[in-house]
Design a protein around this motif. Sequence first.
Motif, PDB file in Angstrom:
ATOM      1  N   ALA A  31       0.844  -1.197   0.000  1.00 58.03           N
ATOM      2  CA  ALA A  31       0.000   0.000   0.000  1.00 58.03           C
ATOM      3  C   ALA A  31       0.878   1.245   0.000  1.00 58.03           C
ATOM      4  N   PRO A  33       2.241   4.929   1.010  1.00 59.81           N
ATOM      5  CA  PRO A  33       2.241   5.607   2.321  1.00 59.81           C
ATOM      6  C   PRO A  33       1.204   6.726   2.338  1.00 59.81           C
ATOM      7  N   PRO A  34       0.692   7.079   3.508  1.00 57.07           N
ATOM      8  CA  PRO A  34      -0.304   8.151   3.577  1.00 57.07           C
ATOM      9  C   PRO A  34       0.313   9.505   3.211  1.00 57.07           C
ATOM     10  N   ASN A  35      -0.524  10.390   2.729  1.00 57.54           N
ATOM     11  CA  ASN A  35      -0.055  11.722   2.355  1.00 57.54           C
ATOM     12  C   ASN A  35       0.345  12.510   3.600  1.00 57.54           C
ATOM     13  N   PRO A  36       1.467  13.233   3.549  1.00 47.47           N
ATOM     14  CA  PRO A  36       1.906  13.983   4.726  1.00 47.47           C
ATOM     15  C   PRO A  36       1.318  15.395   4.775  1.00 47.47           C
TER      16      PRO A  36
END
Length: 63
Positions: A31, A33-36
């Motif tokens: 998956a 990585p989440p948006n920072p």
Amino acid sequence: MKKKSNIYMLCFFFVFVSVVGYSQKAPPPPAPPPNPGLPINGGILYLLASGIFYGVYELKKKK
């Protein structure tokens, strides 16, 4: 005759194992990585509300 039969069985076994191993499903990709980024949900609402209030203020001031 027995030795020839064993060689055929051995060849069949290796071909069968290689076909089964090749036909296995690949694992899914990892998956992302989440948006920072910063959370803008509440900030947009406050900005919109202050813009509306400032617009009403300026319109009343001109009259």
